[in-house]
Design a protein around this motif. Structure first.
Motif: not given
Length: 354
Positions: A45-49, A224-229, A263-266, A303-308
């Protein structure tokens, strides 16, 4: 949410319990590799989606009752909510080219009677192929301290949401918005507990907030517990009274570390109703520097981004506003140059002139 990040006191919590949570979570999670492995991009996956906006309650999503998104009503039935949300989501796509919406939840919304109606928003977005990020917001007053307000209602809330949407690949889960009451280690422990509690949810359907006010992802990225998120970062221009374009780029990259691939800038945003032109370099304007720096960097890093916010009534940062009949809402863009910059961040359009 837009909020000045001042360090809030750490309220008393049972740290031994959190330590036990950490041990349990490690036992329930398969660990492969160390921090370097954890910081890699989400596999396949990439976050630009993620090209999106936040749809918010006029109260900034902090509430001690159900969250009611701008343009909706607590008295709306499921069918009314679905119909209104269908139009708002369609307008986000038509006006901005968005494919993602981030929505708030709290126990009052999910554990009570409003949940039946509120599901209409998630369902309407999913039906149009939108990615939906569902995020927990804390309450107001003394509860607005960066901690989960009440775990006795928090976990049943997530039980309900996960049960309803774990099989819908359009829906993503963000355990908490801006967990600034916790230390970095405590927050990582809680995120790991969430993953261990819902093992049927794939890690790549979870957004782990950055520590603090979602203002840095480096520590959760290294766990490492959060790997893949996916990881969620918040970034705002009002955090500094003034910075140059280059200084904003450097500030963003410091908060990301080597974790842009996950990372996504949400949340990120700036004034959209005050007449600023974000398409023209204006070195003496902090907001223009900030938006140009962020959107350029998101594009460059993929990077993906979600505007506020995409839509929040009476918010000067809102890039959309409600128009038309309340029962058949539509949206208008409040600042076309801001929309241009979103398009640029999302891989479309032309660079800023000048």
């Amino acid at each position: 949410m837009r909020k000045t990040p001042a360090r809030t006191r750490i309220a008393p919590r049972t740290r031994a319990a959190l330590a036990a949570v950490a041990i349990a979570a490690v036992g329930a999670t398969t660990l492969t590799g160390g921090p370097a492995a954890a910081s890699a991009a989400v596999p396949g996956h990439g976050t630009s989606q993620f090209k999106g906006v936040n749809w918010a309650d006029p109260r900034d999503n902090y509430a001690d009752d159900p969250v009611v998104l701008s343009g909706l009503s607590l008295s709306d039935s499921y069918a009314q909510t679905y119909a209104k949300a269908t139009r708002v989501i369609a307008a986000f796509r038509a006006n901005l080219g968005a494919n993602t919406v981030r929505l708030p939840i709290n126990p009052y919304t999910v554990n009570g009677s409003y949940w039946k109606s509120y599901r209409g928003v998630i369902d309407a977005a999913s039906a149009q192929g939108f990615k939906v990020i569902v995020s927990y917001w804390e309450g107001t007053g003394a509860n607005k301290d960066g901690f989960i307000d009440d775990e006795a209602t928090y976990w049943p809330m997530w039980d309900t949401v996960v049960k309803a949407y774990r099989h819908d690949p359009h829906v993503y889960f963000e355990p908490m918005n801006e967990p600034h009451g916790y230390t970095d280690a405590e927050w990582a422990d809680l995120a790991a507990k969430w993953l261990a509690t819902y093992p049927a949810v794939p890690h790549d359907r979870v957004f782990v907030s950055g520590a603090g006010y979602n203002d840095h992802v480096t520590t959760v990225c290294a766990d490492p517990r959060l790997k893949g998120t996916y990881l969620s970062l918040h970034h705002y221009g009002f955090w500094k009274s003034y910075a140059t374009y280059d200084q904003w780029v450097a500030d963003l990259k410091e908060r990301l570390g080597d974790c842009a691939g996950r990372t996504v800038a949400d949340e990120f945003g700036a004034p959209m109703t005050t007449g600023l032109d974000y398409n023209v370099p204006t070195p003496d304007d902090n907001s223009v520097n900030f938006i140009q720096a962020d959107t350029d960097t998101f594009r460059k890093l993929g990077m993906g981004s979600v505007y506020w916010p995409g839509l929040r009534t009476d918010d000067t940062y809102s890039i959309q506003k409600l128009i038309g009949d309340a029962s058949r809402p539509w949206l208008a863009t409040t600042n076309q140059s801001g929309a241009d910059r979103l398009a640029w961040a999302w891989g479309r359009g032309r660079p800023v002139s000048g």
